[in-house]
Design a protein around this motif. Sequence first.
Motif, mmCIF file in Angstrom:
data_model
loop_
_atom_site.group_PDB
_atom_site.id
_atom_site.type_symbol
_atom_site.label_atom_id
_atom_site.label_comp_id
_atom_site.label_asym_id
_atom_site.label_seq_id
_atom_site.Cartn_x
_atom_site.Cartn_y
_atom_site.Cartn_z
ATOM 1 N N VAL A 13 34.998 37.504 45.153
ATOM 2 C CA VAL A 13 36.255 36.762 44.989
ATOM 3 C C VAL A 13 35.970 35.272 44.808
ATOM 4 O O VAL A 13 36.538 34.608 43.937
ATOM 5 C CB VAL A 13 37.186 37.009 46.200
ATOM 6 N N VAL A 14 35.075 34.729 45.617
ATOM 7 C CA VAL A 14 34.761 33.304 45.539
ATOM 8 C C VAL A 14 34.092 32.965 44.211
ATOM 9 O O VAL A 14 34.452 31.975 43.561
ATOM 10 C CB VAL A 14 33.891 32.862 46.742
ATOM 11 N N VAL A 15 33.143 33.773 43.786
ATOM 12 C CA VAL A 15 32.483 33.516 42.502
ATOM 13 C C VAL A 15 33.513 33.569 41.363
ATOM 14 O O VAL A 15 33.504 32.725 40.469
ATOM 15 C CB VAL A 15 31.315 34.504 42.270
ATOM 16 N N SER A 16 34.410 34.524 41.415
ATOM 17 C CA SER A 16 35.468 34.609 40.396
ATOM 18 C C SER A 16 36.365 33.374 40.432
ATOM 19 O O SER A 16 36.746 32.837 39.384
ATOM 20 C CB SER A 16 36.318 35.860 40.612
ATOM 21 N N PHE A 17 36.691 32.908 41.621
ATOM 22 C CA PHE A 17 37.514 31.709 41.789
ATOM 23 C C PHE A 17 36.830 30.497 41.155
ATOM 24 O O PHE A 17 37.485 29.682 40.487
ATOM 25 C CB PHE A 17 37.758 31.475 43.280
ATOM 26 N N LEU A 18 35.527 30.382 41.337
ATOM 27 C CA LEU A 18 34.798 29.244 40.773
ATOM 28 C C LEU A 18 34.860 29.232 39.251
ATOM 29 O O LEU A 18 34.928 28.167 38.630
ATOM 30 C CB LEU A 18 33.346 29.245 41.260
ATOM 31 N N GLY A 19 34.850 30.395 38.650
ATOM 32 C CA GLY A 19 35.025 30.460 37.199
ATOM 33 C C GLY A 19 36.442 30.111 36.789
ATOM 34 O O GLY A 19 36.664 29.404 35.805
ATOM 35 N N ALA A 20 37.413 30.577 37.554
ATOM 36 C CA ALA A 20 38.821 30.350 37.223
ATOM 37 C C ALA A 20 39.194 28.874 37.279
ATOM 38 O O ALA A 20 40.097 28.436 36.564
ATOM 39 C CB ALA A 20 39.712 31.159 38.155
ATOM 40 N N ILE A 21 38.505 28.108 38.097
ATOM 41 C CA ILE A 21 38.773 26.667 38.168
ATOM 42 C C ILE A 21 38.630 26.043 36.778
ATOM 43 O O ILE A 21 39.395 25.150 36.409
ATOM 44 C CB ILE A 21 37.832 25.983 39.178
ATOM 45 N N HIS A 22 37.701 26.528 35.997
ATOM 46 C CA HIS A 22 37.488 25.964 34.662
ATOM 47 C C HIS A 22 38.686 26.205 33.750
ATOM 48 O O HIS A 22 38.985 25.379 32.896
ATOM 49 C CB HIS A 22 36.188 26.502 34.053
ATOM 50 N N TRP A 23 39.357 27.326 33.931
ATOM 51 C CA TRP A 23 40.581 27.560 33.156
ATOM 52 C C TRP A 23 41.631 26.523 33.549
ATOM 53 O O TRP A 23 42.290 25.941 32.697
ATOM 54 C CB TRP A 23 41.117 28.973 33.420
ATOM 55 N N GLY A 24 41.795 26.301 34.848
ATOM 56 C CA GLY A 24 42.776 25.317 35.309
ATOM 57 C C GLY A 24 42.479 23.925 34.791
ATOM 58 O O GLY A 24 43.381 23.209 34.356
ATOM 59 N N LEU A 25 41.212 23.536 34.812
ATOM 60 C CA LEU A 25 40.844 22.216 34.297
ATOM 61 C C LEU A 25 41.053 22.147 32.783
ATOM 62 O O LEU A 25 41.475 21.118 32.263
ATOM 63 C CB LEU A 25 39.398 21.893 34.660
ATOM 64 N N ALA A 26 40.793 23.235 32.089
ATOM 65 C CA ALA A 26 40.989 23.259 30.635
ATOM 66 C C ALA A 26 42.467 23.150 30.283
ATOM 67 O O ALA A 26 42.822 22.555 29.257
ATOM 68 C CB ALA A 26 40.388 24.531 30.041
ATOM 69 N N PHE A 27 43.331 23.693 31.124
ATOM 70 C CA PHE A 27 44.780 23.597 30.865
ATOM 71 C C PHE A 27 45.238 22.145 30.802
ATOM 72 O O PHE A 27 46.224 21.836 30.148
ATOM 73 C CB PHE A 27 45.581 24.314 31.949
ATOM 74 N N ARG A 28 44.536 21.257 31.497
ATOM 75 C CA ARG A 28 44.907 19.835 31.530
ATOM 76 C C ARG A 28 44.492 19.093 30.278
ATOM 77 O O ARG A 28 44.938 17.977 30.063
ATOM 78 C CB ARG A 28 44.247 19.152 32.722
ATOM 79 N N GLN A 29 43.612 19.647 29.486
ATOM 80 C CA GLN A 29 43.095 18.949 28.307
ATOM 81 C C GLN A 29 44.132 18.925 27.191
ATOM 82 O O GLN A 29 44.785 19.931 26.915
ATOM 83 C CB GLN A 29 41.826 19.625 27.794
ATOM 84 N N GLY A 84 34.543 30.356 32.070
ATOM 85 C CA GLY A 84 35.379 30.776 33.180
ATOM 86 C C GLY A 84 35.380 32.269 33.442
ATOM 87 O O GLY A 84 35.607 32.697 34.579
ATOM 88 N N VAL A 85 35.108 33.092 32.425
ATOM 89 C CA VAL A 85 35.088 34.539 32.650
ATOM 90 C C VAL A 85 33.700 35.047 33.044
ATOM 91 O O VAL A 85 33.588 36.138 33.602
ATOM 92 C CB VAL A 85 35.614 35.332 31.424
ATOM 93 N N VAL A 86 32.668 34.271 32.787
ATOM 94 C CA VAL A 86 31.299 34.716 33.093
ATOM 95 C C VAL A 86 31.114 34.990 34.589
ATOM 96 O O VAL A 86 30.601 36.054 34.959
ATOM 97 C CB VAL A 86 30.253 33.718 32.551
ATOM 98 N N PRO A 87 31.522 34.082 35.490
ATOM 99 C CA PRO A 87 31.346 34.379 36.915
ATOM 100 C C PRO A 87 32.073 35.652 37.354
ATOM 101 O O PRO A 87 31.539 36.427 38.146
ATOM 102 C CB PRO A 87 31.905 33.143 37.619
ATOM 103 N N SER A 88 33.275 35.878 36.836
ATOM 104 C CA SER A 88 34.013 37.091 37.211
ATOM 105 C C SER A 88 33.282 38.348 36.762
ATOM 106 O O SER A 88 33.197 39.322 37.514
ATOM 107 C CB SER A 88 35.413 37.081 36.597
ATOM 108 N N LEU A 89 32.762 38.321 35.564
ATOM 109 C CA LEU A 89 32.031 39.487 35.063
ATOM 110 C C LEU A 89 30.761 39.728 35.876
ATOM 111 O O LEU A 89 30.443 40.870 36.218
ATOM 112 C CB LEU A 89 31.697 39.318 33.585
ATOM 113 N N MET A 90 30.059 38.665 36.191
ATOM 114 C CA MET A 90 28.841 38.807 36.997
ATOM 115 C C MET A 90 29.166 39.277 38.412
ATOM 116 O O MET A 90 28.446 40.098 38.979
ATOM 117 C CB MET A 90 28.067 37.488 37.034
ATOM 118 N N ALA A 91 30.252 38.769 38.985
ATOM 119 C CA ALA A 91 30.656 39.196 40.329
ATOM 120 C C ALA A 91 31.041 40.670 40.333
ATOM 121 O O ALA A 91 30.738 41.397 41.286
ATOM 122 C CB ALA A 91 31.816 38.335 40.823
ATOM 123 N N TRP A 92 31.694 41.105 39.278
ATOM 124 C CA TRP A 92 32.072 42.517 39.161
ATOM 125 C C TRP A 92 30.830 43.406 39.127
ATOM 126 O O TRP A 92 30.733 44.393 39.842
ATOM 127 C CB TRP A 92 32.921 42.697 37.908
#
Length: 146
Positions: free
Chosen positions: A52-68, A79-87
């Motif tokens: 869950v934590v590794v997936s969260f760390l990837g998801a942060i990048h989506w949130g930061l990208a939304f601000r651009q 952002g999806v790489v950590p989730s896939l690796m955690a899975w």
Amino acid sequence: MNERTVVPANPIGLRLGYAGLFPFLLGAVLAWLVRDDAHFYTILGLTNYAAVVVSFLGAIHWGLAFRQAVPSPSPYVWGVVPSLMAWVASMMPPNAGLVVHGVMLIVCYVVDRRLYPALGASAWLTMRFRLSAMAALCCFLAAQAT
């Protein structure tokens, strides 16, 4: 907001981030102390929490990208790489999966160290280093106990 504007780390976020170490510490300690019949559940809990934590760390990048204003595709891809690796790691035997989780925590920090300053999130890097180092160490220690 300008992408290079540094946003200070929120004190509540800092406290919650450090509190998030508790399941890692508890899991690592219990991995060495619990009876054999409870060991599986301890390791499963730590593995799931790490995923869950590794997936969260990837998801942060989506949130930061939304601000651009003109978003680059790279934060979304990364952002999806950590989730896939955690899975994948969560389906591996615990002695290997926890090592993958620990490595991914370190990899996520290294990527964040490179990308956060450009996204205005550099104020979080000190906490991220501390949390990543401790959480990865807990994963490695628990993997050794399996």
